[in-house]
Design an enzyme around this catalytic site. Structure first.
Site, PDB file in Angstrom:
ATOM      1  N   ASP A   1       4.996  14.989  13.582  1.00  0.00           N
ATOM      2  CA  ASP A   1       5.311  14.458  12.215  1.00  0.00           C
ATOM      3  C   ASP A   1       3.458  14.672  11.102  1.00  0.00           C
ATOM      4  O   ASP A   1       4.083  13.445  10.370  1.00  0.00           O
ATOM      5  CB  ASP A   1       5.499  13.198  12.526  1.00  0.00           C
ATOM      6  CG  ASP A   1       6.705  12.688  10.951  1.00  0.00           C
ATOM      7  OD1 ASP A   1       7.422  13.913  10.548  1.00  0.00           O
ATOM      8  OD2 ASP A   1       6.993  11.632  10.374  1.00  0.00           O
TER       9      ASP A   1
ATOM     10  N   VAL B   1       0.579  -1.044   0.264  1.00  0.00           N
ATOM     11  CA  VAL B   1       0.388  -0.273  -0.387  1.00  0.00           C
ATOM     12  C   VAL B   1       0.996   1.232   0.161  1.00  0.00           C
ATOM     13  O   VAL B   1       0.513   1.884  -0.882  1.00  0.00           O
ATOM     14  CB  VAL B   1      -0.872  -0.043   1.174  1.00  0.00           C
ATOM     15  CG1 VAL B   1      -2.112   0.855   1.403  1.00  0.00           C
ATOM     16  CG2 VAL B   1      -1.434  -1.473   1.342  1.00  0.00           C
ATOM     17  N   GLY B   2       1.789   1.590   0.816  1.00  0.00           N
ATOM     18  CA  GLY B   2       2.859   2.338   1.404  1.00  0.00           C
ATOM     19  C   GLY B   2       3.995   2.083   1.325  1.00  0.00           C
ATOM     20  O   GLY B   2       4.467   1.678   2.335  1.00  0.00           O
ATOM     21  N   ASN B   3       4.996   3.113   1.419  1.00  0.00           N
ATOM     22  CA  ASN B   3       6.328   2.063   1.793  1.00  0.00           C
ATOM     23  C   ASN B   3       6.949   3.531   2.875  1.00  0.00           C
ATOM     24  O   ASN B   3       6.871   4.549   2.380  1.00  0.00           O
ATOM     25  CB  ASN B   3       7.643   1.975   1.127  1.00  0.00           C
ATOM     26  CG  ASN B   3       7.663   0.497  -0.518  1.00  0.00           C
ATOM     27  OD1 ASN B   3       6.938  -0.695   0.767  1.00  0.00           O
ATOM     28  ND2 ASN B   3       7.176   0.793  -1.170  1.00  0.00           N
TER      29      ASN B   3
ATOM     30  N   THR C   1      10.056   5.784   6.373  1.00  0.00           N
ATOM     31  CA  THR C   1      11.162   5.051   6.194  1.00  0.00           C
ATOM     32  C   THR C   1      11.379   4.468   7.453  1.00  0.00           C
ATOM     33  O   THR C   1      12.573   3.218   6.857  1.00  0.00           O
ATOM     34  CB  THR C   1      11.629   6.639   6.823  1.00  0.00           C
ATOM     35  OG1 THR C   1      11.112   7.945   6.201  1.00  0.00           O
ATOM     36  CG2 THR C   1      13.433   6.738   6.729  1.00  0.00           C
ATOM     37  N   PHE C   2      10.482   3.978   7.391  1.00  0.00           N
ATOM     38  CA  PHE C   2      10.292   2.870   8.950  1.00  0.00           C
ATOM     39  C   PHE C   2      10.005   1.604   8.383  1.00  0.00           C
ATOM     40  O   PHE C   2      10.458   0.232   9.045  1.00  0.00           O
ATOM     41  CB  PHE C   2      10.078   3.793  10.334  1.00  0.00           C
ATOM     42  CG  PHE C   2      10.465   4.935  10.550  1.00  0.00           C
ATOM     43  CD1 PHE C   2      11.573   4.941  11.084  1.00  0.00           C
ATOM     44  CD2 PHE C   2       9.415   5.907  10.637  1.00  0.00           C
ATOM     45  CE1 PHE C   2      12.511   5.909  11.730  1.00  0.00           C
ATOM     46  CE2 PHE C   2       9.872   7.163  10.971  1.00  0.00           C
ATOM     47  CZ  PHE C   2      11.934   7.046  11.416  1.00  0.00           C
ATOM     48  N   GLY C   3       8.625   2.077   7.677  1.00  0.00           N
ATOM     49  CA  GLY C   3       8.250   0.783   7.530  1.00  0.00           C
ATOM     50  C   GLY C   3       7.050   0.514   5.986  1.00  0.00           C
ATOM     51  O   GLY C   3       6.959   1.410   5.270  1.00  0.00           O
ATOM     52  N   HIS C   4       6.561  -0.972   5.562  1.00  0.00           N
ATOM     53  CA  HIS C   4       6.542  -1.632   4.433  1.00  0.00           C
ATOM     54  C   HIS C   4       4.900  -1.080   5.259  1.00  0.00           C
ATOM     55  O   HIS C   4       4.635  -2.189   5.884  1.00  0.00           O
ATOM     56  CB  HIS C   4       6.874  -2.669   4.356  1.00  0.00           C
ATOM     57  CG  HIS C   4       8.245  -2.390   3.586  1.00  0.00           C
ATOM     58  ND1 HIS C   4       8.327  -1.612   2.701  1.00  0.00           N
ATOM     59  CD2 HIS C   4       9.556  -2.904   4.237  1.00  0.00           C
ATOM     60  CE1 HIS C   4       9.946  -1.968   2.951  1.00  0.00           C
ATOM     61  NE2 HIS C   4      10.045  -2.237   3.736  1.00  0.00           N
ATOM     62  N   VAL C   5       3.787  -0.654   4.463  1.00  0.00           N
ATOM     63  CA  VAL C   5       2.178  -1.410   4.460  1.00  0.00           C
ATOM     64  C   VAL C   5       1.744  -1.841   3.746  1.00  0.00           C
ATOM     65  O   VAL C   5       2.267  -2.126   2.253  1.00  0.00           O
ATOM     66  CB  VAL C   5       1.465   0.462   4.687  1.00  0.00           C
ATOM     67  CG1 VAL C   5       0.893  -0.097   4.898  1.00  0.00           C
ATOM     68  CG2 VAL C   5       2.274   1.344   5.793  1.00  0.00           C
TER      69      VAL C   5
HETATM   70  N1  LIG Z   1      -3.814   2.047   7.024  1.00  0.00           N
HETATM   71  C1  LIG Z   1      -2.831   2.636   5.891  1.00  0.00           C
HETATM   72  N2  LIG Z   1      -4.102   2.292   4.909  1.00  0.00           N
HETATM   73  C2  LIG Z   1      -3.518   2.998   3.792  1.00  0.00           C
HETATM   74  N3  LIG Z   1      -3.032   3.379   3.394  1.00  0.00           N
HETATM   75  C3  LIG Z   1      -1.308   3.610   4.314  1.00  0.00           C
HETATM   76  C4  LIG Z   1      -1.658   3.207   5.611  1.00  0.00           C
HETATM   77  N4  LIG Z   1      -1.001   3.206   6.088  1.00  0.00           N
HETATM   78  C5  LIG Z   1       0.094   3.740   4.921  1.00  0.00           C
HETATM   79  N5  LIG Z   1      -0.878   4.088   3.994  1.00  0.00           N
HETATM   80  C6  LIG Z   1       0.159   5.015   3.186  1.00  0.00           C
HETATM   81  O1  LIG Z   1       1.943   4.411   3.833  1.00  0.00           O
HETATM   82  C7  LIG Z   1       2.821   5.420   3.176  1.00  0.00           C
HETATM   83  C8  LIG Z   1       3.557   5.048   4.840  1.00  0.00           C
HETATM   84  O2  LIG Z   1       3.526   5.019   5.565  1.00  0.00           O
HETATM   85  P1  LIG Z   1       3.892   4.843   7.007  1.00  0.00           P
HETATM   86  O3  LIG Z   1       3.826   6.819   7.034  1.00  0.00           O
HETATM   87  O4  LIG Z   1       2.777   4.911   8.466  1.00  0.00           O
HETATM   88  O5  LIG Z   1       5.259   4.881   7.193  1.00  0.00           O
HETATM   89  P2  LIG Z   1       6.860   4.895   7.965  1.00  0.00           P
HETATM   90  O6  LIG Z   1       7.874   4.882   7.860  1.00  0.00           O
HETATM   91  O7  LIG Z   1       5.836   5.986   8.891  1.00  0.00           O
HETATM   92  O8  LIG Z   1       7.199   6.711   6.797  1.00  0.00           O
HETATM   93  P3  LIG Z   1       7.939   8.227   6.921  1.00  0.00           P
HETATM   94  O9  LIG Z   1       8.452   8.050   6.296  1.00  0.00           O
HETATM   95  O10 LIG Z   1       6.536   9.218   7.119  1.00  0.00           O
HETATM   96  O11 LIG Z   1       7.886   8.177   8.390  1.00  0.00           O
HETATM   97  C9  LIG Z   1       2.112   6.496   3.772  1.00  0.00           C
HETATM   98  O12 LIG Z   1       1.822   8.176   3.431  1.00  0.00           O
HETATM   99  C10 LIG Z   1      -0.065   6.013   3.377  1.00  0.00           C
HETATM  100  O13 LIG Z   1       0.223   6.644   1.656  1.00  0.00           O
END
Ligand SMILES: Nc1ncnc2c1ncn2[C@@H]1O[C@H](COP(=O)(O)OP(=O)(O)OP(=O)(O)O)[C@@H](O)[C@H]1O
Length: 536
Positions: A302, A174-176, A178-182
């Site tokens: 954030d 769904v998305g990536n 810096t910290f995780g993959h969704v």
């Molecule tokens: N529950 C969700 N449903 C749909 N898309 C999501 C969901 N959670 C995250 N995403 C998508 O995935 C992307 C990355 O998720 P998230 O921001 O939680 O990760 P992160 O590693 O903490 O990112 P960052 O680099 O912003 O710290 C988000 O920008 C969003 O587009």
């Protein structure tokens, strides 16, 4: 015009003696192929009876005004598009014979057959009376949805499990961050047996999302802990968290199908502004979430376009705050924060970002660099909301400068705003005042969440906003719950009263030995990745 990412192919349409009441309006012309409806970014395909609203119109009483909608979201240029369908009808629709829950978005997969006539209720092969030759739709994506990271190797690649208890992890990303993959995931449902008893058609499984974070050994993840305590319609709902033996943390949560606000605003090679009314409803919802968080002593830290998710990519939709990776809970002992975290572009000046990259060379999820100042409080979230509102109203990031960290940090500290450009010519004075009141360098003078809700830009439209929020954004159940007063899921959280925050706390007391370094994250991950320019 945006590129075509997928199609709905009109099938089983052997029309005898007429057109069966189906009219395809603009969309067919856009797709350029007869019998195919194009699915593009930033536009929804609507099927129904309403001539003005829908791309495909059926003049049949069994079809609702807007019967169902289909759209696509694209996280970034490298990601696979995600196609969704939502049943908005009275009579229901099916996909491959399975019924859908009303008003819930489902992911489409290649070759899915969409039946808007709800044949499944009484369809049997020998039944001559059932409706025949009604057009069905077959979904076809433009690119393969499994992409380069094929289903088989994503588990290996990320070193993750396929199932965790009754949660099944899918292969679609769904998305990536810096910290995780969704990733998309599914929950095993035991209710199917009860459905069989009532002879109802089988229901399609709902999709959820799982954020998977690689944890450093011995780190306790605050994100999971905080998220499990939250329950608010504008904050991501988390159901379960799990740590595996490979150091992965899984956060199972709702899948928010409309993409993030960054993708929603990114059109072509720049961010575009949206109407003041649309921005107002988004800000109103974010403020609801912030008020809830701050009242419970939680600071997001954030807030940025990427962390604001939309239920569907259209105006007047629900907004969900996500990514609590660096959120902080304040307690009666910890009333202020001294850690430099966040994204420079959205980060309040008092947080204390430095333009020197060397300082952030070693990355740590629990980011800690000791601040030189007296700390900061929950008002840092209001500054970030100011930046977001500025971008929504003008398409411009207020302190972006030449895009270097040095210039962003310098501009933020000065806090100069320029409303005299043509981008602001159609924006009301109240809206500009609102942005100014949030982007105030002096923290004491900056509005808090309640103050922002009381600002004339919002309060002037409060009755309308509240009506839309109650009727279009919330479900009746949520409305009832909110009326009763919002409650935290867990009781054992140390809640700080708002009056306590106002009391001054002494200077940072962290010993120097605890000094660690932190690398900032960027919403601009996408800006750097896809080189989107802020300035038109
Ligand atoms: N529950 C969700 N449903 C749909 N898309 C999501 C969901 N959670 C995250 N995403 C998508 O995935 C992307 C990355 O998720 P998230 O921001 O939680 O990760 P992160 O590693 O903490 O990112 P960052 O680099 O912003 O710290 C988000 O920008 C969003 O587009």
């Amino acid at each position: 015009m945006e590129q075509v990412l997928g199609y709905l192919e009109v099938v089983d349409c052997e029309i005898e003696g007429g057109d069966q009441g189906m009219t395809i309006l603009n969309n067919e012309l856009q797709s350029g192929i007869e019998g195919f409806l194009a699915i593009r970014r930033h536009s929804m395909v609507k099927i129904g009876r309403h001539k003005k609203e829908c791309d495909v119109v059926f003049n049949e009483p069994s079809i609702s005004s807007v019967h169902c909608v289909v759209w696509v979201t694209l996280f970034d240029d490298e990601a696979m598009p995600m196609f969704y369908i939502k049943d908005t009808s009275l009579n229901g629709i099916t996909i491959n014979g399975q019924s859908l829950k009303k008003n819930i978005a489902y992911l489409l997969q290649d070759n899915d057959i969409i039946d808007i006539w709800n044949h499944t209720i009484d369809l049997s092969p020998d039944d001559d009376d059932h409706v025949v030759n009604k057009p069905l739709f077959k979904f076809v994506s433009h690119r393969s949805q499994t992409g380069s990271a094929s289903g088989m190797d994503i588990y290996e690649k990320l070193n993750i499990s396929k199932t965790i208890g009754d949660w099944e992890i899918g292969t679609r990303v769904v998305g990536n961050g810096t910290f995780g993959h969704v990733l998309v995931c599914y929950k095993d449902s035991t209710s199917l047996s009860s459905l069989k008893e009532t002879k109802k058609p089988q229901q399609r499984k709902c999709e959820f999302a799982v954020k998977i974070i690689k944890m450093k050994p011995n780190r306790i993840d605050k994100e999971a802990k905080i998220l499990l305590t939250l329950k608010h319609p504008n904050i991501i709902q988390v159901y379960r968290t799990f740590n595996d033996l490979n150091g992965n943390l899984y956060i199972f949560q709702d899948l928010i199908p409309g993409g993030d606000l960054f993708s929603y605003l990114a059109k072509g090679s720049c961010l575009s502004s949206i109407s003041e009314q649309e921005a107002l409803l988004i800000v109103f919802q974010i403020l609801h979430a912030l008020k809830y968080l701050h009242d419970h002593g939680i600071v997001h830290r954030d807030l940025k376009l990427d962390n604001i998710l939309l239920n569907s990519p259209e105006p007047c939709t629900r907004i969900t705050l996500a990514d609590f990776g660096i959120a902080k809970t304040l307690t009666s002992e910890i009333k202020r924060m001294h850690t430099v975290v966040g994204t420079p572009e959205y980060c309040a000046p008092e947080v204390g970002f430095k333009a020197d990259r060397q300082m952030y060379s070693d990355f740590s999820r629990v980011a800690t660099i000791e601040q030189e100042h007296t700390g900061y409080d929950q008002k840092c979230d209001l500054w970030s909301l100011g930046v977001i509102t500025h971008i929504m109203l003008s398409g411009i990031s207020p302190f972006y400068g030449d895009g270097t960290e040095k210039s962003i940090v310098k501009n933020t500290k000065i806090g100069n705003l320029n409303f005299s450009t043509q981008h602001w010519s159609n924006v009301s004075p109240n809206a500009k005042e609102f942005v100014k009141a949030l982007l105030t360098v002096d923290v004491e003078k900056r509005l808090d969440a309640q103050g922002a809700l009381n600002h004339p830009w919002i309060s002037k439209h409060l009755a309308t906003l509240q009506q839309i929020y109650d009727k279009k954004i919330l479900t009746p159940k949520e409305k009832l719950k909110l009326d009763k007063g919002s409650e935290l899921n867990k009781e054992n959280i140390n809640i700080v009263k708002r009056e306590d925050w106002k009391k001054k706390t002494p200077k940072a007391t962290l010993p120097h030995s605890l000094k660690k370094v932190f690398k900032p994250t960027y919403s601009s991950k996408k800006i750097y990745k896809s080189k989107i320019e802020y300035f038109k």
